[in-house]
Design an enzyme around this catalytic site. Structure first.
Site, PDB file in Angstrom:
ATOM      1  N   ASP A 101      84.792 -72.097 -29.793  1.00 58.06           N
ATOM      2  CA  ASP A 101      85.231 -70.629 -29.304  1.00 58.06           C
ATOM      3  C   ASP A 101      85.553 -70.489 -27.813  1.00 58.06           C
ATOM      4  O   ASP A 101      86.532 -69.629 -27.489  1.00 58.06           O
ATOM      5  CB  ASP A 101      84.270 -69.803 -29.751  1.00 58.06           C
ATOM      6  CG  ASP A 101      83.181 -69.495 -28.702  1.00 58.06           C
ATOM      7  OD1 ASP A 101      82.421 -70.447 -28.454  1.00 58.06           O
ATOM      8  OD2 ASP A 101      82.761 -68.471 -27.976  1.00 58.06           O
ATOM      9  N   ASP A 104      82.038 -73.682 -24.489  1.00 57.91           N
ATOM     10  CA  ASP A 104      80.903 -74.123 -25.239  1.00 57.91           C
ATOM     11  C   ASP A 104      81.271 -74.751 -26.538  1.00 57.91           C
ATOM     12  O   ASP A 104      82.629 -74.924 -26.870  1.00 57.91           O
ATOM     13  CB  ASP A 104      79.700 -73.270 -25.136  1.00 57.91           C
ATOM     14  CG  ASP A 104      80.262 -71.903 -25.802  1.00 57.91           C
ATOM     15  OD1 ASP A 104      81.304 -71.831 -26.545  1.00 57.91           O
ATOM     16  OD2 ASP A 104      79.407 -71.096 -25.445  1.00 57.91           O
ATOM     17  N   TYR A 253      75.891 -63.208 -27.983  1.00 56.56           N
ATOM     18  CA  TYR A 253      77.499 -63.483 -27.977  1.00 56.56           C
ATOM     19  C   TYR A 253      78.471 -62.714 -28.518  1.00 56.56           C
ATOM     20  O   TYR A 253      79.222 -62.465 -27.747  1.00 56.56           O
ATOM     21  CB  TYR A 253      77.578 -65.074 -28.285  1.00 56.56           C
ATOM     22  CG  TYR A 253      76.205 -65.568 -27.674  1.00 56.56           C
ATOM     23  CD1 TYR A 253      76.104 -66.364 -26.469  1.00 56.56           C
ATOM     24  CD2 TYR A 253      75.179 -66.187 -28.557  1.00 56.56           C
ATOM     25  CE1 TYR A 253      74.921 -66.940 -26.017  1.00 56.56           C
ATOM     26  CE2 TYR A 253      74.113 -66.999 -28.239  1.00 56.56           C
ATOM     27  CZ  TYR A 253      73.954 -67.267 -26.648  1.00 56.56           C
ATOM     28  OH  TYR A 253      72.928 -67.997 -26.471  1.00 56.56           O
ATOM     29  N   GLU A 476      85.827 -68.092 -17.662  1.00 57.46           N
ATOM     30  CA  GLU A 476      85.621 -68.919 -18.971  1.00 57.46           C
ATOM     31  C   GLU A 476      86.872 -68.528 -19.809  1.00 57.46           C
ATOM     32  O   GLU A 476      87.549 -67.659 -19.376  1.00 57.46           O
ATOM     33  CB  GLU A 476      84.371 -68.328 -19.986  1.00 57.46           C
ATOM     34  CG  GLU A 476      84.122 -69.256 -21.144  1.00 57.46           C
ATOM     35  CD  GLU A 476      82.758 -69.052 -21.728  1.00 57.46           C
ATOM     36  OE1 GLU A 476      82.292 -69.988 -22.457  1.00 57.46           O
ATOM     37  OE2 GLU A 476      82.188 -68.112 -21.423  1.00 57.46           O
TER      38      GLU A 476
END
Length: 513
Positions: A101, A104, A253, A476
């Site tokens: 996704d 990670d 998350y 990210e």
């Protein structure tokens, strides 16, 4: 270099191969050398617009850096290899493939499904933008890599896979995806632990893909549609948020706040894919129920569009089939709030005119802007006059901000001063056989590998952005971040209005400082 479409445009092209060697390969098979091995220079069209097609190519390339499973022979991101080859259900069903996704290596199906739906929607609405860029085949391959995996997540219509891997466990390592050798935990939603939101999201993704592949691969489209029906039926009959029982790990998350919007979204896509009136009727009812039974969530998130809220997208699809003031009001207000350049409870504007969504605690600010731009570009097809121009010009102005008009590009490997330290494990690791661990998380040096085309999380409402790997919120990258961004690039690649025309109409991005 405004208007210079010469050598830089040739350098800033599309199909990237052996990026680490500094080569670009065009559709015609020509090889060009990059000015730098990790930056594609910005380029502009004769009308003064950014070459959106060149950035579109990079955005699609990003998805290849996120691939899980056995990589194909035509994989273009050469520093990635096969990974997570032991992903399977407890019963042994293969779950390899799909996408990681973000930075990670968990496969969270809620954002993955949303991303695939948005990518398909972009192809359906703005196919000519992909064709002009020579990127239609890559767009279809990007979608199919995701939907091939989502098809594996349909467990016979009575259960669905919601997630592969655990966030907490995954985050205890800083490593390459190729180092994943274990069998990872799998979250399965069934009658005892439902997941209406994630199942409906996957249904929407597969229904949208069925439309995309209907002409090119009818058999594959039929498979997608069959599973889309199965997943919708499961989502509609077994109602619950997926993180409550099915995937408690996801609450940290991707904690979805509602599911009736997802049911409306899935049913609307199924209506488009099948033409069946039942789905349209159910979509309208789910949307109405979302507004009343999930009123708090609707009111809070109705001017967003991302994995946690899709009511605005459902309203647009429904508005094409049904006359209902609820749909038109939501869409009209969406346009007004995002394009006003006046602060409101949902969207504030930075000094440089960046539209900053307030309802997601600062995560993915560029993602929210890009998704809004994409939705407004789709909506613009139903508009005319000044309303249409406002929608298209908003997208132009905001995308120029993302691409670096104000001094910094927010697209990795592209343009002026792009981010070099994105929060991305694979990109930050040294070349094997060197061990990769958390030492590389905190290094101040740039990542040794470039995740070309990735859109970073983005700046704060004051335009402040630190190129810092340890700041995951700003740095990210994620597959859902690039999904609306990709569609907006395709739309603007063939837009009927240039940004210079927007400026002439008084519709430029308004800088407040």
């Amino acid at each position: 270099m405004r208007g210079d479409t010469g050598m830089l445009l040739l350098l800033a092209v599309v199909l990237l191969s052996s990026i680490h060697a500094g080569r670009l390969v065009t559709d015609a098979g020509e090889t060009r050398q990059l000015l730098s091995t990790n930056v594609v220079p910005e380029s502009f069209t004769k009308t003064g617009d950014y070459d959106y097609g060149a950035v579109l190519s990079l955005s699609l390339l990003f998805y290849e850096a996120q691939r899980s499973g056995f990589l194909p022979a035509n994989q273009r991101v050469a520093w990635r290899g096969n990974s997570a080859l032991n992903d399977r259900t407890p019963a042994g069903q293969d779950l390899t493939g799909g996408y990681y996704d973000a930075g990670d290596f968990v496969k969270f199906n809620l954002p993955q499904a949303f991303a695939m739906t948005m990518l398909s929607w972009g192809v359906l609405e703005f196919r000519e933008g992909y064709e002009k860029a020579g990127e239609l085949s890559h767009a279809l391959a990007t979608i199919k890599w995701g939907t091939d995996y989502l098809l594996k997540c349909d467990l016979g219509g009575k259960a669905v896979v919601a997630q592969v891997g655990l966030g907490q466990q995954d985050h205890s390592f800083w490593r390459r995806p190729e180092d994943i050798k274990d069998s990872r935990p799998v979250a399965i939603c069934d009658a005892s632990a439902p997941g209406s939101d994630v199942a409906a999201a996957m249904s929407a993704a597969l229904a949208a893909a069925a439309l995309v592949f209907k002409q090119a691969d009818a058999a594959y489209a039929a498979r997608c549609l069959k599973s889309a029906r199965n997943m919708y039926s499961f989502a509609n009959s077994q109602r619950s948020l997926y993180w409550e029982k099915c995937s408690k790990d996801a609450q940290r998350y991707y904690p979805s706040h509602c599911y009736m919007d997802d049911l409306a979204w899935a049913a609307a896509w199924l209506n488009w894919a099948t033409g069946e009136q039942q789905y349209l009727t159910e979509a309208a009812q789910h949307y109405a129920d979302h507004r009343t039974k999930e009123k708090d969530a609707f009111e809070k998130y109705k001017f967003g569009l991302y994995w946690d809220t899709v009511s605005s997208g459902a309203a647009l699809l429904l508005s094409r089939k049904l006359q209902d003031k609820a749909y038109s009001d939501q869409l009209t207000n969406f346009l007004d709030l995002w394009t006003s350049y006046k602060g409101n409870p949902h969207v504030v504007f930075s000094n440089k005119g960046f539209a900053w969504y307030t309802k997601d605690s600062g995560w993915g600010s560029l993602r929210h802007m890009s998704n809004a731009a994409f939705l407004l570009l789709v909506y613009a097809k139903q508009l005319s006059g000044i309303s249409r121009d406002r929608a298209v010009c908003f997208a132009h102005g905001q995308m120029r901000y993302a691409l670096g008009e104000d001094g910094r590009s927010f697209v990795v490997g592209y343009g002026n001063n792009p981010p070099q330290r994105v929060h991305h494990r694979a990109a930050s690791c040294p070349n094997p056989p060197a061990v990769c661990d958390y030492r590389y998380f905190s290094l101040q040096s740039p990542n040794p590998r470039t995740v070309f085309g990735a859109l970073v999380g983005g700046p704060d409402p004051s335009d402040i952005f630190r190129d810092d790997r340890t700041d995951a919120q700003a740095n990210e990258v994620a597959i859902d971040y690039n999904s609306g961004f990709t569609g907006a690039l395709a739309a603007l690649n063939t837009a009927s209005i240039s940004y210079d025309q927007c400026v002439a109409k008084g519709l430029k991005r308004q800088k407040l400082g």
